[in-house]
Write a protein that holds these residues in place. Structure first.
Motif, PDB file in Angstrom:
ATOM      1  N   MET A  37       0.795  -1.200  -0.008  1.00 18.40           N
ATOM      2  CA  MET A  37       0.194   0.100   0.042  1.00 18.40           C
ATOM      3  C   MET A  37       0.754   1.295  -0.018  1.00 18.40           C
ATOM      4  O   MET A  37       0.372   2.541  -0.179  1.00 18.40           O
ATOM      5  CB  MET A  37      -1.082   0.219   1.222  1.00 18.40           C
ATOM      6  CG  MET A  37      -1.927  -0.899   1.276  1.00 18.40           C
ATOM      7  SD  MET A  37      -3.257  -0.990  -0.012  1.00 18.40           S
ATOM      8  CE  MET A  37      -4.115   0.364   0.591  1.00 18.40           C
ATOM      9  N   TRP A  98       0.532  -0.020   4.690  1.00 15.79           N
ATOM     10  CA  TRP A  98      -0.577   1.174   4.942  1.00 15.79           C
ATOM     11  C   TRP A  98       0.080   2.076   6.019  1.00 15.79           C
ATOM     12  O   TRP A  98       0.196   3.278   5.701  1.00 15.79           O
ATOM     13  CB  TRP A  98      -1.761   0.673   5.312  1.00 15.79           C
ATOM     14  CG  TRP A  98      -2.604   1.952   5.472  1.00 15.79           C
ATOM     15  CD1 TRP A  98      -3.276   2.408   6.688  1.00 15.79           C
ATOM     16  CD2 TRP A  98      -3.028   2.989   4.521  1.00 15.79           C
ATOM     17  NE1 TRP A  98      -4.033   3.537   6.413  1.00 15.79           N
ATOM     18  CE2 TRP A  98      -3.869   3.902   5.219  1.00 15.79           C
ATOM     19  CE3 TRP A  98      -2.624   3.155   3.023  1.00 15.79           C
ATOM     20  CZ2 TRP A  98      -4.390   4.977   4.394  1.00 15.79           C
ATOM     21  CZ3 TRP A  98      -3.505   4.062   2.271  1.00 15.79           C
ATOM     22  CH2 TRP A  98      -4.140   4.876   2.964  1.00 15.79           C
ATOM     23  N   ILE A 102       1.434   6.011   5.344  1.00 10.48           N
ATOM     24  CA  ILE A 102       0.962   7.279   6.146  1.00 10.48           C
ATOM     25  C   ILE A 102       2.293   7.893   6.894  1.00 10.48           C
ATOM     26  O   ILE A 102       2.592   9.111   6.625  1.00 10.48           O
ATOM     27  CB  ILE A 102       0.277   6.647   7.595  1.00 10.48           C
ATOM     28  CG1 ILE A 102      -0.923   6.266   7.293  1.00 10.48           C
ATOM     29  CG2 ILE A 102       0.041   7.807   8.636  1.00 10.48           C
ATOM     30  CD1 ILE A 102      -1.844   5.465   8.383  1.00 10.48           C
ATOM     31  N   LEU A 216      -2.077   8.390  -4.032  1.00  4.88           N
ATOM     32  CA  LEU A 216      -3.056   7.769  -3.616  1.00  4.88           C
ATOM     33  C   LEU A 216      -3.873   7.502  -5.142  1.00  4.88           C
ATOM     34  O   LEU A 216      -4.678   6.401  -5.563  1.00  4.88           O
ATOM     35  CB  LEU A 216      -4.123   8.189  -2.681  1.00  4.88           C
ATOM     36  CG  LEU A 216      -5.156   7.260  -2.153  1.00  4.88           C
ATOM     37  CD1 LEU A 216      -4.642   6.023  -1.597  1.00  4.88           C
ATOM     38  CD2 LEU A 216      -6.012   8.187  -1.158  1.00  4.88           C
ATOM     39  N   ILE A 220      -4.832   3.382  -6.154  1.00  9.40           N
ATOM     40  CA  ILE A 220      -5.984   2.557  -6.648  1.00  9.40           C
ATOM     41  C   ILE A 220      -6.339   1.941  -8.038  1.00  9.40           C
ATOM     42  O   ILE A 220      -6.433   0.871  -8.156  1.00  9.40           O
ATOM     43  CB  ILE A 220      -7.301   3.390  -5.841  1.00  9.40           C
ATOM     44  CG1 ILE A 220      -7.012   3.975  -4.503  1.00  9.40           C
ATOM     45  CG2 ILE A 220      -8.630   2.343  -6.277  1.00  9.40           C
ATOM     46  CD1 ILE A 220      -8.175   4.437  -3.918  1.00  9.40           C
ATOM     47  N   PHE A 223      -3.832  -0.922  -8.404  1.00  8.48           N
ATOM     48  CA  PHE A 223      -4.311  -2.221  -7.915  1.00  8.48           C
ATOM     49  C   PHE A 223      -5.492  -2.598  -8.611  1.00  8.48           C
ATOM     50  O   PHE A 223      -5.327  -3.843  -8.709  1.00  8.48           O
ATOM     51  CB  PHE A 223      -4.608  -1.718  -6.589  1.00  8.48           C
ATOM     52  CG  PHE A 223      -3.891  -2.109  -5.356  1.00  8.48           C
ATOM     53  CD1 PHE A 223      -3.292  -3.302  -5.226  1.00  8.48           C
ATOM     54  CD2 PHE A 223      -3.243  -1.155  -4.398  1.00  8.48           C
ATOM     55  CE1 PHE A 223      -2.233  -3.674  -4.504  1.00  8.48           C
ATOM     56  CE2 PHE A 223      -2.274  -1.346  -3.516  1.00  8.48           C
ATOM     57  CZ  PHE A 223      -1.848  -2.686  -3.503  1.00  8.48           C
ATOM     58  N   LEU A 224      -6.369  -2.094  -8.850  1.00 11.42           N
ATOM     59  CA  LEU A 224      -7.715  -2.456  -9.674  1.00 11.42           C
ATOM     60  C   LEU A 224      -7.136  -3.259 -11.051  1.00 11.42           C
ATOM     61  O   LEU A 224      -7.522  -4.234 -11.513  1.00 11.42           O
ATOM     62  CB  LEU A 224      -8.709  -1.437  -9.734  1.00 11.42           C
ATOM     63  CG  LEU A 224      -9.424  -1.062  -8.243  1.00 11.42           C
ATOM     64  CD1 LEU A 224     -10.454   0.062  -8.990  1.00 11.42           C
ATOM     65  CD2 LEU A 224     -10.069  -2.038  -7.613  1.00 11.42           C
ATOM     66  N   GLN A 261     -14.278   7.957 -12.425  1.00  8.83           N
ATOM     67  CA  GLN A 261     -13.669   7.201 -11.567  1.00  8.83           C
ATOM     68  C   GLN A 261     -14.785   6.217 -10.905  1.00  8.83           C
ATOM     69  O   GLN A 261     -14.557   5.029 -10.594  1.00  8.83           O
ATOM     70  CB  GLN A 261     -13.308   8.299 -10.232  1.00  8.83           C
ATOM     71  CG  GLN A 261     -11.964   7.665  -9.648  1.00  8.83           C
ATOM     72  CD  GLN A 261     -11.572   8.539  -8.524  1.00  8.83           C
ATOM     73  OE1 GLN A 261     -12.241   9.564  -8.205  1.00  8.83           O
ATOM     74  NE2 GLN A 261     -10.469   8.490  -8.193  1.00  8.83           N
TER      75      GLN A 261
END
Lengths: 286, 338
Positions: A37, A98, A102, A216, A220, A223-224, A261
């Motif tokens: 992540m 993750w 951060i 970010l 995503i 990843f998808l 999106q």
């Protein structure tokens, strides 16, 4: 006609950028079974390294190489300090990375502030393609993406390094018995995936707003793409990114970027549900 | 042995009861402002318990649990603001709470049917699919003028317990605190008895090895689906209580950001226990409240690193680790792994 051509070029550009980001991710995910992540933040670090070096007066091309190497090294650190402990706990890799994401994001906010940085592209020319004018730098990005994909395939399927790396993944104990230093290959494979993220960030930095939240937005879709295409094979994300990027660009052009999106994510959820192993895959990741 | 003696013979029960008594006594030592703050965090605690139910006990990790919290919050706001189509002007808190339980539960049930049945999604895929669902929900809410769009809905009224036109608004800090606390205790009792029942054992069996549980003749998909549905209803309930206190609902409540926050609270607190997850949420929020001003962005940096360390070295969570030590039957050595 011009409109359609520009849309096509933009779509191709977006697809190739997603492939560029997804490539590093799929090496770590598909081959090492680690969901990273923090990949978006490695992308971010690549972009910031370039910005910093450019502000210091270093030429763009050296900045590009430096960003790739530095982020690769950070990947190495991540593997050694964190990932190494949790290879056998698949779901925990999501959580730990993750946390890293951060931390990196906040570290960047602390050092550079939350605002956007800007940097200049080394190529500013416009090219005429079939009568439409298009920035040459975007074509350069596409070329980099294609080169990275070709290079990665070559590295993993045509060299002794790739053979050994895949052997470690297929059967660690047997590879170790045959004299392959398995830990070294874990480190190198992870660092290679991270370096690709750094490269992608540095290449993209001149054409987007470089701010702490930039990672970010690519993570995503990447990843998808992997889940849609299938993580079992390196070609999976190429197909997945093609589908996702093309749908996104076309919907954004015809409707609005936000709805694009929504449409793309919903489609991806359905595709993942119908083909849990990915369109290219036999059994998916577990 | 009487029933109550039997109940208190279990160290877990004694510890849990002590903690709840502590919460009951809290307003004695705290000022009004702190009580209001903690009343709000109690709703986060309920939310955390709902996640611990599916994550710690059923092995379903979700990066989008705020979808259900947000749905509950929106359902509560729309009904107490009297904006429901066909029921304009009808502003009942009871209706709001009922909808905040039902809407997320129905949505979770349909989503769960879609995701778990057929070939079914496994751990990581589910986590990322839920992440995508959370992003979709946030984007859609931000573009839906009826639900206030980007700005959300303002001046949501507080909970009104009056019936048949009588007004009993729960607005003062103390009644508000106790109302939320009793709601939390009720949720805790319901979920804890579920977790300790035979169904709870089957849930943990699914978490540790789904294929083997299926071979033993259990319908694992139905187990996951029911846990997911119950958890969504509880999350929606938490959302409803939250918005009635906060008075304001906006798209971030339903999105990705809050989803990851609750994941961190539960992981730090300890996902294998309802109470540890509950306390995790409250303690992290309290710490954030005091430290965020002091440290600025460095607070989140520290939280991220603490989270990484906790995932690697204390998979049971910081509080979970302490809790296990405290509640081990006397004389048993800690074997390290469960």
């Amino acid at each position: 006609m011009d409109q359609a051509l520009l849309l096509l070029l933009d779509a191709t550009n977006y697809v190739l950028v997603i492939i560029l980001v997804a490539m590093g991710l799929v090496i770590v995910f598909g081959l090492m079974r680690v969901i990273n992540m923090a990949h978006g933040e490695l992308f971010l670090l690549g972009a910031y390294t370039l910005v910093l070096l450019q502000q210091a007066g270093v030429p763009y091309w050296i900045g590009l190489i430096a960003a790739t190497l530095l982020v690769g090294f950070i990947g190495l650190l991540m593997e050694e300090l964190v990932i190494r402990h949790i290879y056998h706990r698949f779901l925990d890799t999501i959580l730990a990375t993750w946390g890293i994401s951060i931390a990196i994001k906040q570290g960047v906010v602390l050092l550079f502030g939350p605002g956007a940085q800007s940097t200049t592209a080394p190529i500013t020319a416009q090219l005429q393609i079939f009568g439409a004018s298009y920035p040459a730098y975007r074509l350069f990005i596409m070329a980099v993406a294609l080169l990275v994909v070709a290079g990665t395939f070559y590295l993993f399927f045509r060299t002794r390094f790739g053979l050994a790396a895949r052997a470690v993944i297929a059967n660690r104990a047997m590879a170790g018995c045959l004299g392959v230093p398995t830990r070294t290959f874990d480190r190198l494979t992870f660092a290679y995936g991270a370096a690709l993220a750094g490269l992608a960030g540095a290449v993209m930095a001149p054409i987007m707003s470089v701010d702490p939240q930039m990672g970010l937005g690519f993570l995503i879709p990447a990843f998808l793409s992997i889940l849609v295409g299938g993580a079992g094979h390196l070609a999976g994300p190429v197909l997945g990114a093609g589908l996702i990027g093309a749908t996104d660009s076309v919907t954004a052009g015809l409707w609005s970027p936000v709805m694009a999106q929504v449409v793309v994510f919903a489609m991806a959820v359905v595709a993942i549900r119908l083909f849990p192993g990915g369109l290219m895959g036999r059994g998916g990741p577990r | 042995m009487t029933l109550s003696a039997q109940f208190f013979a279990d160290r877990r029960n004694r510890t849990d009861a002590l903690i709840w008594v502590g919460f009951l006594a809290l307003p004695l030592v705290l000022g009004e402002w702190e009580v209001t703050q903690i009343a709000q965090y109690l709703t986060y605690g309920i939310f955390a318990m709902s996640l611990a139910l599916i994550w710690g006990h059923c092995g379903l990790m979700s990066f989008g649990h705020a979808v259900f919290f947000g749905l509950g919050a929106y359902a509560m706001s729309l009904s107490t603001l009297g904006m429901l189509p066909g029921l304009e002007g009808w502003t009942s808190s009871y209706l709001g709470i009922a909808l905040a339980l039902a809407v997320p539960a129905v949505f979770a049930n349909l989503l769960g049917r879609f995701l778990f049945y057929g070939r079914g999604l496994q751990g990581a895929q589910l986590a990322i699919v839920m992440l995508a669902v959370a992003v979709i929900a946030e984007r859609l809410m931000a573009r839906w003028p009826y639900a206030g769009g980007m700005n959300g809905l303002m001046s949501v009224p507080p909970v009104n317990l009056g019936l048949f036109g009588a007004d009993i608004e729960i607005f003062d800090p103390l009644p508000l605190y106790y109302l939320t606390l009793f709601a939390a205790i009720a949720v805790y009792i319901i979920l804890e008895s579920l977790v300790r029942s035979r169904r709870g054992v089957v849930m943990r069996a699914v978490a540790s090895d789904e294929a083997r549980t299926a071979f033993l003749g259990y319908d694992t998909r139905a187990v996951k689906l029911s846990a997911f549905t119950i958890s969504a209803a509880v999350a929606g309930f938490a959302g409803a209580l939250f918005v009635a206190q906060f008075g304001f609902v906006s798209p971030p409540l339903i999105g990705f950001g809050l989803s990851t926050e609750v994941l961190i609270w539960v992981a730090l607190g300890g996902r294998h226990g309802l109470l540890t997850a509950f306390l995790g949420a409250i303690i992290v929020r309290l710490a954030e409240n005091t430290l965020a001003d002091l440290l600025g962005p460095a607070w989140l940096l520290g939280l991220g690193l603490l989270f990484v360390l906790c995932v690697i070295f204390l998979p049971r969570g910081l509080l979970g680790e302490i809790y296990t030590r405290l509640t081990l039957p006397r004389g048993t050595a800690d074997t390290g792994q469960r």
